[in-house]
Design an enzyme around this catalytic site. Structure first.
Site, PDB file in Angstrom:
ATOM      1  N   VAL A   9      -2.326   5.907  -5.535  1.00  0.00           N
ATOM      2  CA  VAL A   9      -3.245   4.596  -5.843  1.00  0.00           C
ATOM      3  C   VAL A   9      -1.805   3.398  -5.775  1.00  0.00           C
ATOM      4  CG1 VAL A   9      -4.550   3.093  -7.536  1.00  0.00           C
ATOM      5  CG2 VAL A   9      -4.502   5.105  -7.139  1.00  0.00           C
ATOM      6  N   SER A  50       0.808  -1.230   0.034  1.00  0.00           N
ATOM      7  CA  SER A  50      -0.038   0.605  -0.103  1.00  0.00           C
ATOM      8  C   SER A  50       0.857   1.394   0.604  1.00  0.00           C
ATOM      9  CB  SER A  50      -0.809  -0.644   0.671  1.00  0.00           C
ATOM     10  OG  SER A  50      -1.584   1.171   1.071  1.00  0.00           O
ATOM     11  N   ASN A  51      -0.007   2.550  -0.170  1.00  0.00           N
ATOM     12  CA  ASN A  51       0.982   3.699   0.486  1.00  0.00           C
ATOM     13  C   ASN A  51       0.115   4.476   1.643  1.00  0.00           C
ATOM     14  OD1 ASN A  51       2.238   4.032  -2.599  1.00  0.00           O
ATOM     15  ND2 ASN A  51       0.710   4.256  -3.695  1.00  0.00           N
ATOM     16  N   HIS A  52       1.408   5.429   2.029  1.00  0.00           N
ATOM     17  CA  HIS A  52       0.952   6.422   2.917  1.00  0.00           C
ATOM     18  C   HIS A  52      -0.159   7.665   2.378  1.00  0.00           C
ATOM     19  CE1 HIS A  52       3.496   5.746   5.549  1.00  0.00           C
ATOM     20  NE2 HIS A  52       5.196   5.496   4.978  1.00  0.00           N
TER      21      HIS A  52
END
Ligand code: C5P
Length: 219
Positions: A97, A29-31
């Protein structure tokens, strides 16, 4: 009072991270706190728009008067956006995303150092670029706003994204060491085909209205 200058308009917003499963317990995932996208959704609804907020997993309450579509992966986010994009007058892609996802999602928890299911060799494939995919389908009266969070060369990178993704404007900001992620204030640039405008530091809720004002200039 709040100006109802978005009444009769449909506004689509993506927000938060996407989460790409590796196995039943792990993900890529991403921050992203989702604060910017949620602030825009709230502001647009207050200004009278019909708002579709396509959101990855975040810990924010549903803004009042907003249709929230909850998704996990980039593929799901694209599908949810495709449904709304056709009628959207203004689309703002504020989600972080994940660029890649595991090619296969393992049914069982992967074990360390196991030859056929090695955690160290997860094969990744590219996710669809939601902004780029939808902007390429945009009609003459549809406005598309992209975002760019960059650690370096903020303006140059935003200009590249503007061209590559065919957005009308990119909202660019610097990230890293305590900047932007999860904070309540932000300092951004508007980068379009004509100019680069640096905005003063402001709260994400004030910024939401300023971004919507700017988007209306391209309608
Ligand atoms: O390429 P990058 O991720 O930095 O571009 C940022 C912009 O593109 C943001 O508006 C983001 O929401 C959008 N984006 C997207 N789908 C992706 C990657 C980025 O919509 N797969």
């Amino acid at each position: 009072g709040v100006k109802r200058d978005l009444s009769g308009k449909h506004v689509l917003i993506t927000a938060g991270p996407t989460v790409e499963p590796i196995d039943p317990v792990r993900y890529i995932s991403n921050h992203s706190s989702g604060k910017t996208g949620y602030a825009i959704a709230k502001a647009a609804a207050l200004r009278g728009a019909k708002v579709t907020l396509v959101s990855g997993p975040v810990s924010l309450p549903k803004p009042e008067g907003v249709d929230v579509v909850r998704v996990k992966t980039a593929v799901q986010m694209l599908e949810a956006c495709e449904a709304a994009f056709e009628t959207a007058d203004i689309s703002l892609f504020a989600a972080a995303v994940a660029d890649m996802r595991p090619e296969h999602v393992a049914d069982c928890k992967l074990k360390k150092g196991q030859a056929d299911a090695d955690l160290g060799t997860i094969k990744l494939v590219e996710n669809p670029d939601i902004l780029k995919t939808l902007a390429s389908r945009k009609g003459p009266h549809q406005v598309v706003v992209g975002f760019a969070a960059e650690t370096n060369d903020v303006i140059a990178n935003a200009q590249k994204k503007l061209e590559k993704k065919k957005a009308d404007v990119i909202v660019a900001n610097r990230v890293g060491e305590g900047l932007a992620f999860g904070t309540d204030d932000n300092t951004v640039f508007f980068v379009d085909h004509e100019e680069v405008e640096e905005l003063p530091t402001m709260s994400k809720s004030r910024l939401a209205d300023v971004i919507l004002d700017r988007a209306l200039e391209y309608v």
